[in-house]
Design an enzyme around this catalytic site. Structure first.
Site, PDB file in Angstrom:
ATOM      1  N   LEU A  58       0.878  -1.346  -0.296  1.00  0.00           N
ATOM      2  CA  LEU A  58      -0.037  -0.377   0.150  1.00  0.00           C
ATOM      3  C   LEU A  58       1.133   1.437   0.415  1.00  0.00           C
ATOM      4  O   LEU A  58       0.414   2.339   0.158  1.00  0.00           O
ATOM      5  CB  LEU A  58      -1.084  -0.483   1.384  1.00  0.00           C
ATOM      6  CG  LEU A  58      -1.700  -1.231   1.281  1.00  0.00           C
ATOM      7  CD1 LEU A  58      -2.984  -0.913   2.882  1.00  0.00           C
ATOM      8  CD2 LEU A  58      -2.597  -1.482  -0.188  1.00  0.00           C
ATOM      9  N   HIS A  94      12.596  -3.177  -1.508  1.00  0.00           N
ATOM     10  CA  HIS A  94      12.279  -2.592  -2.207  1.00  0.00           C
ATOM     11  C   HIS A  94      12.630  -1.455  -2.988  1.00  0.00           C
ATOM     12  O   HIS A  94      13.504  -0.669  -2.093  1.00  0.00           O
ATOM     13  CB  HIS A  94      10.648  -1.843  -1.753  1.00  0.00           C
ATOM     14  CG  HIS A  94       9.232  -1.573  -2.895  1.00  0.00           C
ATOM     15  ND1 HIS A  94       9.786  -0.365  -2.869  1.00  0.00           N
ATOM     16  CD2 HIS A  94       8.500  -2.294  -2.951  1.00  0.00           C
ATOM     17  CE1 HIS A  94       8.660  -0.880  -4.322  1.00  0.00           C
ATOM     18  NE2 HIS A  94       8.463  -1.273  -4.060  1.00  0.00           N
ATOM     19  N   GLU A 118      11.046  -7.658  -9.281  1.00  0.00           N
ATOM     20  CA  GLU A 118       9.948  -6.096  -9.194  1.00  0.00           C
ATOM     21  C   GLU A 118      11.416  -5.510 -10.493  1.00  0.00           C
ATOM     22  O   GLU A 118      11.909  -4.284  -9.872  1.00  0.00           O
ATOM     23  CB  GLU A 118      10.153  -5.126  -8.672  1.00  0.00           C
ATOM     24  CG  GLU A 118       9.199  -6.083  -7.385  1.00  0.00           C
ATOM     25  CD  GLU A 118       8.175  -5.433  -6.781  1.00  0.00           C
ATOM     26  OE1 GLU A 118       7.025  -4.735  -6.878  1.00  0.00           O
ATOM     27  OE2 GLU A 118       8.600  -3.822  -6.001  1.00  0.00           O
ATOM     28  N   GLY A 121       4.645   1.306 -10.592  1.00  0.00           N
ATOM     29  CA  GLY A 121       4.441   2.773 -11.169  1.00  0.00           C
ATOM     30  C   GLY A 121       4.392   3.452 -12.485  1.00  0.00           C
ATOM     31  O   GLY A 121       3.448   4.425 -12.577  1.00  0.00           O
ATOM     32  N   SER A 175       3.800  -2.830 -11.529  1.00  0.00           N
ATOM     33  CA  SER A 175       2.892  -2.213 -12.344  1.00  0.00           C
ATOM     34  C   SER A 175       1.884  -3.702 -12.989  1.00  0.00           C
ATOM     35  O   SER A 175       0.448  -4.018 -14.225  1.00  0.00           O
ATOM     36  CB  SER A 175       2.592  -2.080 -14.618  1.00  0.00           C
ATOM     37  OG  SER A 175       3.254  -1.022 -14.080  1.00  0.00           O
TER      38      SER A 175
HETATM   39  P1  13P Z   1       3.199  -0.641  -9.135  1.00  0.00           P
HETATM   40  O1  13P Z   1       2.100  -1.892  -8.926  1.00  0.00           O
HETATM   41  O2  13P Z   1       2.621   0.177  -8.843  1.00  0.00           O
HETATM   42  O3  13P Z   1       3.791  -0.576 -10.407  1.00  0.00           O
HETATM   43  O4  13P Z   1       3.666  -0.903  -7.958  1.00  0.00           O
HETATM   44  C1  13P Z   1       4.945  -1.829  -7.923  1.00  0.00           C
HETATM   45  C2  13P Z   1       5.369  -2.377  -6.281  1.00  0.00           C
HETATM   46  O5  13P Z   1       6.897  -1.217  -6.877  1.00  0.00           O
HETATM   47  C3  13P Z   1       4.943  -3.275  -5.482  1.00  0.00           C
HETATM   48  O6  13P Z   1       5.519  -3.085  -4.632  1.00  0.00           O
END
Ligand code: 13P
Length: 234
Positions: free
Chosen positions: A7, A88, A157, A163, A193
């Site tokens: 979140l 992260h 990721e 994002g 995403s």
């Molecule tokens: P988005 O799904 O907004 O691209 O973010 C991914 C994320 O960083 C989950 O930790």
């Protein structure tokens, strides 16, 4: 499968509690057997009596002490939290956490038996530098990490996909996950995403054991649909 919502810096405690309650109802009403994790903002942590696993987006490797702006296990214990997100890309790149600091954090929480979701992923320039350089870069993020830790979950990721609405092709995700699976037997999530419109096909890729969702997870209805897709695929 593991379906996780990060979140980030969104939702008050009240909003988070009603969000978690909505997910809990969905999971119970649909007899979901997948693991659902939610990482609320630090000040939105609470005692959630729920089937959803609630984790911390961050905590310092300490019980308590003089670490301004951070929380320690005293604060996590207050809410019975035993799950943490480490590495992260926003913490690596915006908050400047080094691999060394992440390893210290990892080892501290591993020692306490926490479920750790450890994130790896390359920035755009590494992706553009070609497969070999990209994989070499991602490998550095495994340095010092016990890849056989029993409560480890890894999330791949790509930084450039977070994002942005951009995602690697399904073939690219498949090939990177195949490589990363060689590094650790831990469940491997894809993040970056993921939306209600692409979650099903991402979840169907071999070696994708779940998803870590940011912005799209803020819509409880969408996130519940993704949980439903995972259930269908299992
Ligand atoms: P988005 O799904 O907004 O691209 O973010 C991914 C994320 O960083 C989950 O930790």
């Amino acid at each position: 499968m593991i379906i996780a919502a990060n979140l980030k810096t969104n939702f008050t405690r009240k909003e988070t509690n009603s969000y978690i309650a909505e997910l809990d109802t969905y999971v119970k009403n649909n007899a979901i057997s997948q693991e659902v994790l939610v990482f609320p903002a630090m000040s939105s942590l609470d005692e959630n009596n729920t089937s959803i696993v609630v984790g911390a987006q961050n905590a310092y490797p300490t019980k308590d002490g003089a670490f301004t702006g951070e929380i320690g296990t005293t604060h996590l214990d207050e809410f019975g939290i035993k799950t943490i997100l480490i590495g992260h890309s926003e913490r690596r790149h915006i908050l400047g956490e080094t691999q060394e600091a992440l390893v210290e954090k990892f080892n501290y929480y591993k020692e306490l038996g926490f479920k750790i979701v450890y994130c790896v992923g390359e920035p755009l320039e590494k992706r553009e530098a070609g497969e070999a350089e990209m994989m070499e870069y991602i490998s550095t993020q495994y340095e010092g990490i016990d890849t056989n830790y029993e409560n480890l979950i890894i999330a791949y990721e790509p930084v450039w996909a977070i994002g942005t609405g951009l995602t690697p092709t399904l073939e690219d995700i498949a090939s990177i996950h195949k490589e990363l699976k060689k590094k650790s037997p831990a469940p491997l999530l894809y993040g970056g995403s993921v939306k209600v419109t692409n979650a099903k096909e991402v979840l169907a890729i071999e070696n994708v054991d779940g998803i870590l969702v940011g912005s799209a997870a803020l819509y409880a209805e969408h996130f519940c649909s993704m949980i439903g897709f995972a259930e269908e695929l299992c």
